[in-house]
Design an enzyme around this catalytic site. Sequence first.
Site, PDB file in Angstrom:
ATOM      1  N   LYS A  32      19.838  31.182  41.084  1.00  0.00           N
ATOM      2  CA  LYS A  32      20.738  32.295  41.370  1.00  0.00           C
ATOM      3  C   LYS A  32      20.411  33.533  40.535  1.00  0.00           C
ATOM      4  CE  LYS A  32      22.555  29.923  44.577  1.00  0.00           C
ATOM      5  NZ  LYS A  32      23.735  29.113  44.741  1.00  0.00           N
TER       6      LYS A  32
HETATM    7  C1  LIG Z   1      24.332  27.875  45.415  1.00  0.00           C
HETATM    8  C2  LIG Z   1      25.539  28.021  46.292  1.00  0.00           C
HETATM    9  C3  LIG Z   1      26.734  27.326  46.034  1.00  0.00           C
HETATM   10  C4  LIG Z   1      26.826  26.245  45.005  1.00  0.00           C
HETATM   11  O1  LIG Z   1      26.563  26.653  43.710  1.00  0.00           O
HETATM   12  P1  LIG Z   1      26.445  25.506  42.563  1.00  0.00           P
HETATM   13  O2  LIG Z   1      26.564  26.296  41.298  1.00  0.00           O
HETATM   14  O3  LIG Z   1      25.100  24.883  42.724  1.00  0.00           O
HETATM   15  O4  LIG Z   1      27.549  24.562  42.761  1.00  0.00           O
HETATM   16  C5  LIG Z   1      27.829  27.596  46.809  1.00  0.00           C
HETATM   17  N1  LIG Z   1      27.770  28.476  47.822  1.00  0.00           N
HETATM   18  C6  LIG Z   1      26.660  29.150  48.122  1.00  0.00           C
HETATM   19  C7  LIG Z   1      26.663  30.138  49.245  1.00  0.00           C
HETATM   20  C8  LIG Z   1      25.482  28.925  47.386  1.00  0.00           C
HETATM   21  O5  LIG Z   1      24.350  29.556  47.716  1.00  0.00           O
END
Ligand SMILES: *Cc1c(COP(=O)(O)O)cnc(C)c1O
Length: 422
Positions: free
Chosen positions: A223
């Site tokens: 991210k």
């Molecule tokens: C990555 C992601 C999540 C989950 O994030 P985590 O921190 O891995 O739980 C939720 N929603 C979207 C749209 C994502 O891309």
Amino acid sequence: MATEPTACNHSARASGPAPGLRYDPRVNAPRSQDFIIATLDETIPFAQPDVGESEAAAVSEAIRSGWLTTGTVTAAFEREFAERVGAAHAVALNSATAGLHLALEAAGIGPGDEVLVPTWTFTASAEVVRYLGADPVFVDVDPTTLTLDLDLAEQKVTSRTRGVVPVHFGGLPMEPVSLETFTAKHGLVTVEDAAHAFPAARAGRTVGGSASAATVFSFYATKTMTTGEGGMLTTPDERIAQRVRTMRLHGIDRDVLDRYTRVGASWQYDVVAPGFKYNMTDMAAAMGRVQLSRAEDMRQRRQQIAARYDEAFAQLPLELPAAPDAGTTHAWHLYSVRLLDAPVDRDAFVAALSAVGVATSVHFIPLHKMSYWRERYDLHDEEFPVASESFERVVSLPISSALTDRQVERVIAAVRSCLAGT
Ligand SMILES: *Cc1c(COP(=O)(O)O)cnc(C)c1O
């Protein structure tokens, strides 16, 4: 359509290897005179975390402090994050998934309730609804932004609809005023999935500082900022913040730091609910504080890469990502293009880029195509025409702030050589 599925060979004919690419016959021998694959110095990863010595130093310091789990570093990270987005409260968690779950729990979503979720998202946005015994109701997306289509969402509102999980796809925030009008009209709880949207703002509102019940960010390794694994929930609502703080640590009424540092009553605590184990470690928070301080610089680098791609791809048969209007801060987590009347299909395009060392990904395989969701709710492609059709031609290109200019030019050269022969 390409005559050969993985070649993009229509393009290499006139031009030879794309600039910046080295041709190595030992690795990729040409299949014919006019089919040339340029190979790589190294593969460009799809999502490269932008972390370095400052993050490593901060994590070492947390380790050396002797306090590893949720403590003062996490508390500082929460304060800094809340201030950055203009939220009254920020609660650090071990994932965004945990945050989405706890937000819906704190908002009272339960069995029999329905929650509107775009089909164009990661499964976490919907699975948390099932954790609580409620049902996600999938909605198709806007063809330009690939975010929740509010007109279609309106048609799916029933007497059971209690909430909505809007997803700021790719880092472009949904238009906040129409979203608020929609949720107010139907009395819905809003939990924003901002996993892609840090830092981001639109119409003068910073994502995370809104009036929504909660906004949830992800610090997963891929991210826009990362703690390895981690997440942050922000809320304007003291009651929701309190409930999330309790439920992230077993439903215990006092947090760990409070129990172990307060003189006199270290062993006492009460359990007020069957909570979860969703707290963030101080080591992760230490990395998060450094990433937070670098977040705007990293965003600007991604914006610069997006602008370079926009310019370089303008004449290609590609639908480029929706451009932000003036006054919008786009997080640019993803740079997702859709092929238009291209000489190759998506899978051939992905294979051609991979053959020259450019990794890509697909965001998203819509949830209505996933076995569990499709079978449980009897979903069909025809109910989601925009998502179903977009899925066939969508590809995400690398846009990490850690990419060098040379790597960006290699991505461009690979895309051009496949689609335009230049
Ligand atoms: C990555 C992601 C999540 C989950 O994030 P985590 O921190 O891995 O739980 C939720 N929603 C979207 C749209 C994502 O891309």
